[in-house]
Design a protein around this motif. Structure first.
Motif, mmCIF file in Angstrom:
data_model
loop_
_atom_site.group_PDB
_atom_site.id
_atom_site.type_symbol
_atom_site.label_atom_id
_atom_site.label_comp_id
_atom_site.label_asym_id
_atom_site.label_seq_id
_atom_site.Cartn_x
_atom_site.Cartn_y
_atom_site.Cartn_z
ATOM 1 N N VAL A 76 -8.093 1.617 -32.057
ATOM 2 C CA VAL A 76 -9.190 2.482 -31.578
ATOM 3 C C VAL A 76 -9.394 2.222 -30.059
ATOM 4 O O VAL A 76 -9.356 3.130 -29.206
ATOM 5 N N GLU A 77 -9.649 0.957 -29.619
ATOM 6 C CA GLU A 77 -10.049 0.616 -28.468
ATOM 7 C C GLU A 77 -9.024 0.979 -27.444
ATOM 8 O O GLU A 77 -9.217 1.332 -26.351
ATOM 9 N N ALA A 78 -7.542 0.735 -27.992
ATOM 10 C CA ALA A 78 -6.527 0.785 -27.211
ATOM 11 C C ALA A 78 -6.210 2.084 -26.706
ATOM 12 O O ALA A 78 -5.840 2.649 -25.814
ATOM 13 N N LEU A 79 -6.572 2.979 -27.753
ATOM 14 C CA LEU A 79 -6.334 4.330 -27.496
ATOM 15 C C LEU A 79 -7.158 4.776 -26.499
ATOM 16 O O LEU A 79 -7.034 5.876 -25.496
ATOM 17 N N GLN A 80 -8.813 4.425 -26.450
ATOM 18 C CA GLN A 80 -9.361 4.939 -25.509
ATOM 19 C C GLN A 80 -9.255 4.248 -24.163
ATOM 20 O O GLN A 80 -9.308 5.131 -23.203
ATOM 21 N N LEU A 81 -8.627 3.179 -24.066
ATOM 22 C CA LEU A 81 -8.405 2.741 -22.927
ATOM 23 C C LEU A 81 -7.191 3.326 -22.115
ATOM 24 O O LEU A 81 -7.194 3.395 -20.862
ATOM 25 N N GLU A 82 -6.268 3.675 -23.246
ATOM 26 C CA GLU A 82 -5.143 4.312 -22.540
ATOM 27 C C GLU A 82 -5.546 5.763 -21.966
ATOM 28 O O GLU A 82 -5.003 5.953 -20.643
ATOM 29 N N TYR A 83 -6.442 6.290 -22.582
ATOM 30 C CA TYR A 83 -6.952 7.722 -21.924
ATOM 31 C C TYR A 83 -7.666 7.544 -20.802
ATOM 32 O O TYR A 83 -7.268 8.169 -19.821
ATOM 33 N N THR A 84 -8.425 6.422 -20.567
ATOM 34 C CA THR A 84 -9.318 6.073 -19.446
ATOM 35 C C THR A 84 -8.301 5.856 -18.281
ATOM 36 O O THR A 84 -8.691 6.223 -17.123
ATOM 37 N N TRP A 85 -7.227 4.918 -18.599
ATOM 38 C CA TRP A 85 -6.427 4.589 -17.320
ATOM 39 C C TRP A 85 -5.560 5.893 -17.123
ATOM 40 O O TRP A 85 -5.297 5.993 -15.789
ATOM 41 N N ILE A 86 -4.899 6.694 -17.980
ATOM 42 C CA ILE A 86 -4.154 7.751 -17.675
ATOM 43 C C ILE A 86 -4.933 8.593 -16.892
ATOM 44 O O ILE A 86 -4.628 9.254 -15.595
ATOM 45 N N LYS A 87 -6.126 8.933 -17.070
ATOM 46 C CA LYS A 87 -7.250 9.574 -16.322
ATOM 47 C C LYS A 87 -7.438 9.181 -14.612
ATOM 48 O O LYS A 87 -7.624 9.645 -13.826
ATOM 49 N N GLU A 88 -7.721 7.776 -14.765
ATOM 50 C CA GLU A 88 -8.047 6.971 -13.598
ATOM 51 C C GLU A 88 -6.707 6.931 -12.680
ATOM 52 O O GLU A 88 -6.951 7.144 -11.469
ATOM 53 N N PHE A 89 -5.441 6.536 -13.178
ATOM 54 C CA PHE A 89 -4.258 6.327 -12.370
ATOM 55 C C PHE A 89 -3.299 7.408 -12.146
ATOM 56 O O PHE A 89 -2.656 7.543 -11.297
ATOM 57 N N ASP A 90 -3.435 8.303 -13.096
ATOM 58 C CA ASP A 90 -2.559 9.746 -12.886
ATOM 59 C C ASP A 90 -1.236 9.234 -12.710
ATOM 60 O O ASP A 90 -0.433 9.611 -11.803
ATOM 61 N N PRO A 91 -0.613 8.173 -13.805
ATOM 62 C CA PRO A 91 0.683 7.860 -13.530
ATOM 63 C C PRO A 91 1.847 8.909 -13.577
ATOM 64 O O PRO A 91 1.614 9.737 -14.465
ATOM 65 N N PHE A 93 4.845 9.072 -14.754
ATOM 66 C CA PHE A 93 5.651 9.147 -15.866
ATOM 67 C C PHE A 93 5.023 9.188 -17.361
ATOM 68 O O PHE A 93 5.735 9.085 -18.118
ATOM 69 N N ASN A 94 3.679 9.608 -17.088
ATOM 70 C CA ASN A 94 3.169 9.678 -18.706
ATOM 71 C C ASN A 94 3.120 11.497 -18.485
ATOM 72 O O ASN A 94 2.927 12.195 -17.576
ATOM 73 N N VAL A 95 2.795 11.972 -19.841
ATOM 74 C CA VAL A 95 3.078 13.320 -20.032
ATOM 75 C C VAL A 95 1.311 13.757 -19.720
ATOM 76 O O VAL A 95 0.507 13.094 -20.157
ATOM 77 N N LYS A 96 1.253 14.703 -19.108
ATOM 78 C CA LYS A 96 -0.129 15.345 -18.534
ATOM 79 C C LYS A 96 -0.242 16.609 -18.630
ATOM 80 O O LYS A 96 0.546 17.460 -18.136
ATOM 81 N N TYR A 97 -0.820 17.301 -19.539
ATOM 82 C CA TYR A 97 -1.119 18.901 -19.791
ATOM 83 C C TYR A 97 -2.027 19.277 -18.646
ATOM 84 O O TYR A 97 -3.003 18.561 -18.224
ATOM 85 N N ARG A 98 -1.478 20.316 -18.132
ATOM 86 C CA ARG A 98 -2.235 21.086 -17.133
ATOM 87 C C ARG A 98 -2.374 22.466 -17.774
ATOM 88 O O ARG A 98 -1.749 23.000 -18.250
ATOM 89 N N ASP A 99 -3.961 22.762 -17.504
ATOM 90 C CA ASP A 99 -4.174 24.055 -17.908
ATOM 91 C C ASP A 99 -3.496 25.330 -17.188
ATOM 92 O O ASP A 99 -3.203 25.050 -16.053
ATOM 93 N N ASP A 100 -3.118 25.964 -17.989
ATOM 94 C CA ASP A 100 -2.343 27.337 -17.390
ATOM 95 C C ASP A 100 -3.389 28.394 -16.713
ATOM 96 O O ASP A 100 -2.942 29.376 -15.973
ATOM 97 N N LYS A 101 -4.682 28.322 -16.921
ATOM 98 C CA LYS A 101 -5.767 28.935 -16.092
ATOM 99 C C LYS A 101 -7.056 28.285 -16.345
ATOM 100 O O LYS A 101 -7.192 27.360 -17.113
ATOM 101 N N SER A 102 -8.115 28.865 -15.582
ATOM 102 C CA SER A 102 -9.390 27.945 -15.504
ATOM 103 C C SER A 102 -10.007 29.397 -16.612
ATOM 104 O O SER A 102 -10.468 30.102 -16.228
ATOM 105 N N TYR A 103 -10.434 28.616 -17.823
ATOM 106 C CA TYR A 103 -11.078 29.429 -18.736
ATOM 107 C C TYR A 103 -12.562 29.386 -18.871
ATOM 108 O O TYR A 103 -13.062 28.454 -18.518
ATOM 109 N N PRO A 104 -13.150 30.398 -18.880
ATOM 110 C CA PRO A 104 -14.494 30.872 -18.783
ATOM 111 C C PRO A 104 -15.187 30.422 -20.264
ATOM 112 O O PRO A 104 -14.578 30.635 -21.296
#
Length: 687
Positions: A76-91, A93-104
């Motif tokens: 579980v800690e590995a899952l949380q750290l992976e998310y934190t690093w993906i958000k921090e480093f924006d690698p 070669f990682n799958v990153k979903y991007r919003d197709d619009k800004s939702y209200p």
């Protein structure tokens, strides 16, 4: 390009504990982040023979210059750290979903002394209660407007609130009882906060309590003969019910759940999420991503869960999360979700009932989102150039087909047989060049024969244009039976005879103003909707005209195979091919255009009137006749003198109308099958 063996760690260096690893490039930038139950096994997989790696993984390891890892105590800690690093480093070669619009979102600012209801976008703020997301901001405002009758919470901005407090006068909503006016002290801060919390409870799905309370108060007021108050309470209850009706019940057990569906191909994936609260769909959102790493559906789901709930706490994480495929480590992901919610979270695949049916709806939305994204991608010049090059290579063309024409036949059980021609230039639709045809050479249903006729008529017109402009000159003394030659055309060519009647539906007269004429340009590629028979018919039509410099192919719907003339086996383009994607778009556009024309013709035939055949009788005078006499039946019974009494109708026109109606037998009377009654003819609406 780096050699992975140059930075491969020795097996003894890597621990066999859970952890997270990072690949860095030569500039020390993080290009990939991953997690593992066993770091030693997972990291070693990246350093096997390059030929055995997925192409995307191969690209990543040859781009990287080093690898490092961090050991954690639990998965579980590995899952949380992976998310934190993906958000921090924006690698990259990682799958990153991007919003197709800004939702209200519908937001209630519980962090203020006087909470405010408003529309909010962007990052979520602490102490603010959010509902949604919604597809449109106006949908939020409609809902709020209905609910302010019952929960008159402040909706004004800080400036308006302070100005009203300073002047001692509330805004308009305060005067019409859609705001409790805390700015002028009508309610205390505690009373206003209670209203805001009741508003939140209702939006969270606890609706029955408030409606029952209003109905009880209404009955009590009626018994006490306070009819005005009872009527107001009745209207309040109806307003809440209308607000509830804006989101229909989809799950009968009043479940709080998020449903996640994924639509994917080799290159991209689209994700759709439905947020269900209290059994009703309260929000929807969608993401798209490039599949820059080797990942399957379960991996896409895991990445989606990280991005969706990585910043959420409490009730923002629902009790149930329904997915199309479970993550590889379901237990760890479920525990991570439970930690964020503060209670148990069910992560599962729906198997039956309403939840499975709703998941199918979410899946359809994901498929449509992926299709829309691909349509937008088609406008990219590089993509279109690659598509044309792939088509040229697959079909053995000397150059890329910069002009493609596609033909499709449409009919309804052999009636109203029509054809369409759509044009794509440089990979984009050229709608001004679209043409449509009526099949006039024969009656009935025969797609192959229809295709032969359409191709023949189109390219006869092309030859006629070349002759008219002097690009094609007939010999001064043609041999018997010969008709001349044209550049790019070999063999005997039939004289391009074309009558106005035979092409009245696809040719309109145009002034000779120097602009290109309708069939002046030949395509480099003709695409027909169909398989071998249709392709052979199109090729035969070109051969009969002596045209041999235009390529022909067909795209069969069943297996998306590309057929070439005289070939027994189809050309099979890869499913991820941009060339196949372009051919599919061209074919689908031709099909759409043909269907539209065929339906319009059928509708026109159904609405036809005997007056349509009267030469010189326009729509205005037809309507005047019908208005004067009331119906075609009564008009048919009128004399010529009576018809002449209609304003704008002269004697010659009246005689033409009488003759047209006399030659048209009236329709058989309609019979009411329930009573046997013969219905009187009433075609007053005909035109």
């Amino acid at each position: 390009m780096a050699d992975p063996s140059s930075y491969r760690p020795s097996p003894g260096q890597i621990p066999d504990s859970p952890g997270v690893y990072k690949f860095r490039d030569e500039h020390r930038r993080v290009i990939y982040v991953g997690k593992a139950k066993n770091l030693r096994q997972r990291v070693a997989n990246y350093f096997q023979d390059l030929a055995n790696l997925h192409p995307r993984t191969r690209t990543m390891v040859t781009t990287a210059a080093s690898v490092e890892w961090t050991v954690v105590s639990t998965e579980v800690e590995a899952l949380q750290l992976e998310y934190t690093w993906i958000k921090e480093f924006d690698p990259r070669f990682n799958v990153k979903y991007r919003d197709d619009k800004s939702y209200p979102y519908l937001a209630v600012t519980l962090n203020e002394e006087f909470p405010r209801v408003q529309v909010m976008r962007g990052a979520k703020k602490k102490g603010v209660r959010y509902f949604g997301p919604y597809g449109h901001a106006w949908a939020i405002r409609e809902t709020v407007d209905l609910m302010l009758r019952v929960f008159p919470v402040r909706t004004c901005s800080a400036g308006v609130f302070k100005n009203a407090a300073r002047n001692g006068r509330p805004c308009l909503l305060g005067y019409i009882d859609k705001c409790s006016a805390p700015c002028v002290g009508r309610v205390t801060p505690e009373e206003h906060r209670e209203l805001a919390e009741d508003f939140c409870d209702f939006m969270a799905g606890r609706t029955g309590t408030y409606i029952r309370r209003l109905e009880k108060d209404m009955m009590q007021a009626a018994e006490e003969m306070e009819y005005e108050r009872a009527a107001r309470l009745r209207d309040d209850a109806e307003a809440l019910k209308r607000a509830m009706e804006k989101s229909a019940v989809v799950l009968a057990d009043a479940t709080d759940a998020d449903l996640i569906a994924v639509a994917e191909d080799e290159l991209e994936a689209a994700l759709q999420i439905f947020h269900v609260r209290g059994g009703r769909v309260r929000g929807q959102r969608g993401w798209v991503t490039d599949k820059v790493e080797a990942v399957d559906t379960s991996g896409l789901v895991e990445h989606a869960l990280q991005q969706l709930y990585g910043e959420e706490r409490g009730d923002a994480v629902p009790k149930e999360v329904l997915v199309p495929a479970l993550p590889e480590d379901t237990e760890a992901v479920s525990q991570w979700l439970a930690d964020r919610r503060g209670s148990q979270v069910s992560l599962r695949i729906p198997q039956r009932g309403d939840k499975k049916d709703l998941m199918a709806t979410v899946q359809r939305n994901a498929q449509q989102a992926l299709g829309l994204h691909k349509t937008k991608r088609a406008s990219d010049l590089t993509t279109r150039s690659r598509a044309l090059e792939e088509i040229a290579e697959a079909l053995g063309l000397d150059t890329a087909p910069l002009r493609i024409e596609c033909y499709d036949i449409s009919h309804l059980q052999g009636d109203d047989v029509v054809a369409s021609m759509v044009v794509f230039e440089d990979g984009l639709a050229r709608k001004s060049e679209y043409r449509r045809f009526q099949i006039k050479g024969f009656e009935g249903q025969d797609d192959v024969r229809s295709m032969h006729e359409v191709i023949g008529r189109r390219f006869k017109r092309y030859l006629q244009e070349k002759e008219r402009t002097g690009e094609w000159e007939e010999p001064q003394e043609p041999a018997p039976g010969a008709t001349g030659s044209t550049p790019g055309v070999t063999g005997p060519v039939p004289a391009p005879v074309l009558t106005a009647a035979s092409l009245a539906d696809e040719i309109e007269p145009r002034e000779d103003d120097g602009r290109p004429k309708r069939f002046a340009y030949p395509p480099q590629l003709v695409v027909v909707d169909g398989g071998q028979p249709q392709v052979a018919a199109a090729k035969r039509a070109l051969d009969e005209l002596g045209i041999d410099d235009i390529a022909v192919c067909g795209l069969a719907k069943r297996l998306e195979e590309v057929w070439l003339p005289d070939d027994d086996d189809p050309v099979v383009l890869p499913r991820s091919s941009e060339g196949l994607y372009l051919l599919q778009r061209v074919r689908d556009e031709a099909h759409r255009f043909a269907i539209t024309y065929q339906r319009a013709k059928r509708a026109k035939r159904i609405r036809s009137s005997p007056l349509d055949d009267v030469a010189g009788l326009g729509e205005t005078r037809k309507q005047a006749l019908i208005k004067h006499f009331g119906s075609v039946k009564k008009l048919r019974q009128a004399t010529i003198e009576e018809i002449c009494e209609v304003p704008g109708i002269g004697r010659r026109t009246a005689e033409s109308v009488a003759a047209a109606l006399a030659s048209t037998a009236p329709a058989a009377p309609a019979v009411n099958t329930a009573t046997g009654e013969i219905m009187e003819e009433d075609d007053g609406g005909a035109s």
